[in-house]
Write a protein that holds these residues in place. Sequence first.
Motif, PDB file in Angstrom:
ATOM      1  N   ASP A 181     -57.311  -5.837   5.994  1.00 30.34           N
ATOM      2  CA  ASP A 181     -57.693  -7.155   5.465  1.00 30.34           C
ATOM      3  C   ASP A 181     -56.486  -7.877   4.878  1.00 30.34           C
ATOM      4  OD1 ASP A 181     -60.374  -7.355   6.117  1.00 30.34           O
ATOM      5  OD2 ASP A 181     -61.033  -6.215   4.380  1.00 30.34           O
ATOM      6  N   ARG A 182     -55.627  -7.126   4.192  1.00 33.68           N
ATOM      7  CA  ARG A 182     -54.438  -7.733   3.583  1.00 33.68           C
ATOM      8  C   ARG A 182     -53.502  -8.284   4.653  1.00 33.68           C
ATOM      9  NH1 ARG A 182     -53.470  -3.822   0.653  1.00 33.68           N
ATOM     10  NH2 ARG A 182     -51.874  -2.724   1.870  1.00 33.68           N
ATOM     11  N   GLU A 183     -53.272  -7.507   5.712  1.00 30.31           N
ATOM     12  CA  GLU A 183     -52.350  -7.931   6.762  1.00 30.31           C
ATOM     13  C   GLU A 183     -52.938  -9.065   7.603  1.00 30.31           C
ATOM     14  OE1 GLU A 183     -49.281  -7.069   7.246  1.00 30.31           O
ATOM     15  OE2 GLU A 183     -49.178  -5.511   5.712  1.00 30.31           O
ATOM     16  N   LEU A 184     -54.241  -9.010   7.856  1.00 35.15           N
ATOM     17  CA  LEU A 184     -54.851 -10.046   8.692  1.00 35.15           C
ATOM     18  C   LEU A 184     -54.963 -11.381   7.972  1.00 35.15           C
ATOM     19  CD1 LEU A 184     -57.702  -8.207  10.659  1.00 35.15           C
ATOM     20  CD2 LEU A 184     -55.293  -8.496  11.225  1.00 35.15           C
ATOM     21  N   SER A 185     -54.811 -11.356   6.653  1.00 36.63           N
ATOM     22  CA  SER A 185     -54.858 -12.615   5.900  1.00 36.63           C
ATOM     23  C   SER A 185     -53.563 -13.420   6.061  1.00 36.63           C
ATOM     24  CB  SER A 185     -55.111 -12.330   4.414  1.00 36.63           C
ATOM     25  OG  SER A 185     -54.009 -11.642   3.841  1.00 36.63           O
ATOM     26  N   LEU A 186     -52.527 -12.784   6.605  1.00 35.17           N
ATOM     27  CA  LEU A 186     -51.247 -13.462   6.802  1.00 35.17           C
ATOM     28  C   LEU A 186     -51.262 -14.211   8.131  1.00 35.17           C
ATOM     29  CD1 LEU A 186     -48.899 -10.527   5.683  1.00 35.17           C
ATOM     30  CD2 LEU A 186     -49.725 -12.441   4.297  1.00 35.17           C
ATOM     31  N   ASP A 187     -50.936 -15.457   8.120  1.00 32.49           N
ATOM     32  CA  ASP A 187     -50.957 -16.282   9.332  1.00 32.49           C
ATOM     33  C   ASP A 187     -49.799 -15.924  10.270  1.00 32.49           C
ATOM     34  OD1 ASP A 187     -53.159 -17.647   8.434  1.00 32.49           O
ATOM     35  OD2 ASP A 187     -51.975 -19.206   7.438  1.00 32.49           O
ATOM     36  N   GLY A 188     -50.046 -16.120  11.549  1.00 31.17           N
ATOM     37  CA  GLY A 188     -48.976 -15.983  12.533  1.00 31.17           C
ATOM     38  C   GLY A 188     -48.704 -14.582  12.995  1.00 31.17           C
ATOM     39  N   LYS A 189     -49.543 -13.626  12.601  1.00 33.26           N
ATOM     40  CA  LYS A 189     -49.316 -12.240  12.988  1.00 33.26           C
ATOM     41  C   LYS A 189     -50.333 -11.805  14.033  1.00 33.26           C
ATOM     42  CE  LYS A 189     -47.033  -9.573   9.359  1.00 33.26           C
ATOM     43  NZ  LYS A 189     -47.210  -8.425   8.440  1.00 33.26           N
ATOM     44  N   THR A 190     -49.877 -10.988  14.968  1.00 34.41           N
ATOM     45  CA  THR A 190     -50.779 -10.324  15.905  1.00 34.41           C
ATOM     46  C   THR A 190     -50.774  -8.840  15.580  1.00 34.41           C
ATOM     47  OG1 THR A 190     -50.327 -11.933  17.655  1.00 34.41           O
ATOM     48  CG2 THR A 190     -51.247  -9.810  18.326  1.00 34.41           C
ATOM     49  N   SER A 191     -51.947  -8.280  15.387  1.00 31.24           N
ATOM     50  CA  SER A 191     -52.062  -6.875  14.993  1.00 31.24           C
ATOM     51  C   SER A 191     -52.940  -6.134  15.984  1.00 31.24           C
ATOM     52  CB  SER A 191     -52.656  -6.754  13.582  1.00 31.24           C
ATOM     53  OG  SER A 191     -51.879  -7.460  12.642  1.00 31.24           O
ATOM     54  N   ALA A 192     -52.783  -4.815  16.006  1.00 35.33           N
ATOM     55  CA  ALA A 192     -53.582  -3.983  16.906  1.00 35.33           C
ATOM     56  C   ALA A 192     -54.216  -2.842  16.123  1.00 35.33           C
ATOM     57  CB  ALA A 192     -52.715  -3.426  18.032  1.00 35.33           C
ATOM     58  N   VAL A 193     -55.487  -2.565  16.426  1.00 33.85           N
ATOM     59  CA  VAL A 193     -56.195  -1.427  15.843  1.00 33.85           C
ATOM     60  C   VAL A 193     -56.556  -0.485  16.981  1.00 33.85           C
ATOM     61  CG1 VAL A 193     -58.298  -0.673  14.697  1.00 33.85           C
ATOM     62  CG2 VAL A 193     -57.090  -2.683  13.862  1.00 33.85           C
ATOM     63  N   LEU A 194     -56.153   0.770  16.860  1.00 31.55           N
ATOM     64  CA  LEU A 194     -56.435   1.785  17.867  1.00 31.55           C
ATOM     65  C   LEU A 194     -57.364   2.832  17.265  1.00 31.55           C
ATOM     66  CD1 LEU A 194     -53.391   0.654  18.325  1.00 31.55           C
ATOM     67  CD2 LEU A 194     -53.188   2.567  19.926  1.00 31.55           C
ATOM     68  N   CYS A 195     -58.583   2.923  17.770  1.00 35.61           N
ATOM     69  CA  CYS A 195     -59.534   3.946  17.330  1.00 35.61           C
ATOM     70  C   CYS A 195     -59.399   5.159  18.241  1.00 35.61           C
ATOM     71  CB  CYS A 195     -60.962   3.414  17.377  1.00 35.61           C
ATOM     72  SG  CYS A 195     -61.411   2.434  15.942  1.00 35.61           S
ATOM     73  N   LEU A 196     -59.186   6.328  17.653  1.00 37.96           N
ATOM     74  CA  LEU A 196     -58.937   7.552  18.415  1.00 37.96           C
ATOM     75  C   LEU A 196     -60.071   8.551  18.191  1.00 37.96           C
ATOM     76  CD1 LEU A 196     -56.119   6.189  17.924  1.00 37.96           C
ATOM     77  CD2 LEU A 196     -55.142   8.481  17.883  1.00 37.96           C
ATOM     78  N   ASP A 197     -60.467   9.211  19.236  1.00 40.77           N
ATOM     79  CA  ASP A 197     -61.449  10.290  19.144  1.00 40.77           C
ATOM     80  C   ASP A 197     -60.947  11.451  19.999  1.00 40.77           C
ATOM     81  OD1 ASP A 197     -64.503  10.786  18.310  1.00 40.77           O
ATOM     82  OD2 ASP A 197     -64.140  11.683  20.278  1.00 40.77           O
ATOM     83  N   LEU A 198     -60.868  12.633  19.385  1.00 40.23           N
ATOM     84  CA  LEU A 198     -60.316  13.786  20.097  1.00 40.23           C
ATOM     85  C   LEU A 198     -61.321  14.308  21.116  1.00 40.23           C
ATOM     86  CD1 LEU A 198     -58.610  15.726  17.160  1.00 40.23           C
ATOM     87  CD2 LEU A 198     -57.657  13.948  18.644  1.00 40.23           C
ATOM     88  N   ASP A 199     -60.855  14.568  22.317  1.00 42.10           N
ATOM     89  CA  ASP A 199     -61.701  15.127  23.376  1.00 42.10           C
ATOM     90  C   ASP A 199     -61.747  16.655  23.241  1.00 42.10           C
ATOM     91  OD1 ASP A 199     -61.857  12.522  24.348  1.00 42.10           O
ATOM     92  OD2 ASP A 199     -60.133  12.795  25.696  1.00 42.10           O
ATOM     93  N   HIS A 200     -62.937  17.205  23.391  1.00 43.62           N
ATOM     94  CA  HIS A 200     -63.161  18.663  23.390  1.00 43.62           C
ATOM     95  C   HIS A 200     -62.917  19.308  22.021  1.00 43.62           C
ATOM     96  CE1 HIS A 200     -63.226  17.926  27.645  1.00 43.62           C
ATOM     97  NE2 HIS A 200     -61.933  17.630  27.685  1.00 43.62           N
ATOM     98  N   PHE A 201     -62.846  18.496  20.979  1.00 45.87           N
ATOM     99  CA  PHE A 201     -62.623  19.100  19.657  1.00 45.87           C
ATOM    100  C   PHE A 201     -63.833  19.914  19.219  1.00 45.87           C
ATOM    101  CE2 PHE A 201     -62.996  18.926  15.000  1.00 45.87           C
ATOM    102  CZ  PHE A 201     -61.818  19.569  14.651  1.00 45.87           C
TER     103      PHE A 201
END
Length: 677
Positions: A273-293
């Motif tokens: 939320d803090r980073e997305l409040s800054l204008d002019g930025k492109t951000s990426a969120v990567l959700c990871l789930d382990l296979d066969h865990f």
Amino acid sequence: MRARMFMTNPLDIILSNMQQGVAFLNADLRVVLVNDRFAELLRVPKGQIAVGVDANAIAGQMAANRDQSQIWLLHLLMNSTALHQQIEIGDGWLLAFTSTPIDHDGWLVQCEDMSPLASLEKTLAEQRGLFDTVLDNMPHGLCMFDADKNLMLCNAAYARLYCLPEQLTRSGTPLQHILDYRQTLGNAPAHRESYFDVVVEAALKGATASQNIALMDGRVVKISHKPMENGGYVAAHEDVTEAVRADEQIRYMASHDPLTGLPNRTLLREKIDRELSLDGKTSAVLCLDLDHFKEVNDTLGHAVGDLLLKAVADRLADCLREGDSIARLGGDEFVVFQADVRGREQASTLAKRIVEVVDKIFVIDGKPIRIGVSIGIAIAPDDGDAADSILRRADTALYKAKSNGRGTFCFFETAMDANRQERRNLELDLQRALEHNQFEIYYQPQVDAASEQVVGFEALLRWHHPERGLVPPAEFIPLAEETGLIVPIGEWVLRQACNDAAGWPADICVAVNLSPLQFRSQTLAHTVVSALSDAGLPASRLELEITESVLLTDNETALATLHHIRGLGVRIAMDDFGTGYSSLSYLRLFPFDKIKIDQSFIRELGSSKDCAAIVKAVVDLGASLGITTTAEGVETKDQLSRVREQGCGEIQGYLFGKPLPLSSVHDLIRGRLTSAA
């Protein structure tokens, strides 16, 4: 009248009205003048100290304090200077005795009652002693400084807190000297200006002001200043280091994963939320789930699983750039946040790198372990401009990546929301299905391979959705497994199947599938007993089918439950035999009553010698162990002929009937009875 007044000596009037006792002694130390108050204060009868009485007689009246009386006599005899004494005349009666030499070698002796003043001083002394005791036994340091910041007093705890020598605890010591000394010891305030800030704040407020002050030695002291009217202040100093550390630990634990030490969902959301409040930025969120865990946890135990999660966290951290962050949401779910990316390409590069490093073999406790990872990616602000929305969409993309075959990554697309919502709606509908009696059991016949007579039916669940119509089991059974709804649904199937079978001929059994999740319930055996009892069905007519995945999860508990249920007389069958890794080993661990050979082997009987050899080996193994074998998925006459050749005892498949509703089962049974007649 006036003549009478002047007949009395004015000196006598003065002496008789004085509060002090007065006596004049001549050079021979005999009384030449004395007032009544003198004898009264010495507590002797009136007249015993009169003109002519010598000093020795007066001293005799001071018997309660002989030492002082002797000092008095000797002083009169040998000195010509004034003498001030305090003399106790019994029962705490204290007199101030002043002997002053006068002209012609005489003495003026004055005495005054000091008892009230002495009592007051004693009370004050006791109070001072009590105050000092309280002050010195306080757990916190206490000090008082005047308007010029000079020490007025401090207690022992204050001196101990800062290791101050005695000379720096004396009244009048400048505060600056104390702070300079503490600087040499290394326990002065780490930021001296913050120390004086709290003094200024208290003065401005005219009330107590408190602040935690960090010291150079790492301790933290809470200082509470209370201003005084004269411009000075009183301050309490409390070592709160442990409390502050404990509070920091609590805050850390509230925002970090205890296993890996990574930030948790709360801290991650705050950062996003803090980073997305800054204008002019492109951000990426990567959700990871382990296979066969899950398989690792089930086969090697949670301790190994925990070590694996920590190793994964270390590898993920090594993949990140400066400014990127990683969090663990729980279980085998991680999130990587790239606060500033140039676009999808940069996020894609990181995702590929993560898939690559996680795919490499881990060695945990000497055991080689191979897992994988699926990744869903969302880009801000295109896919969301707040933590909740961007995380939700990355999770939606993750679900798509997993459905695509795992071990890959997928970017969020708008259409995915609709698919995810449809799945969520299906989940809600599934919850309502049991309450609104939308489930129905269909039964597929199982026949004797030789006589082709029906010997039993397998219970197969069907869902009549009010809007979707008949929902295929492949769509809702995995969802029921994921959500845990399979447990109440499975119980309903068991009870309904027992009730239905109770109306069939006594030689026909019913087979019911059990989910691994049902085995995690402590009440499974009780549920089986209850279902049989309520239906009035003999235990020998119930067959429970399990897959080897049941035994992969808490092997010992599952085996104990199976033995308990089999001890009731219920038959136990292993379904889909041959598709797992350890099917043969489980035959050694548990005395199964039936083996159901998976239809994938039956389908290839005519074209694969390997499948024929496997079926033959399984049938022979079953025969040697006294276990019935059932061939699943028999659909053609050729397949029937081949499974008979291999020696299978029972057959199930479309050749002898598709799954049927209960009404059709009754028709089938009646037809069997008619043909038999």
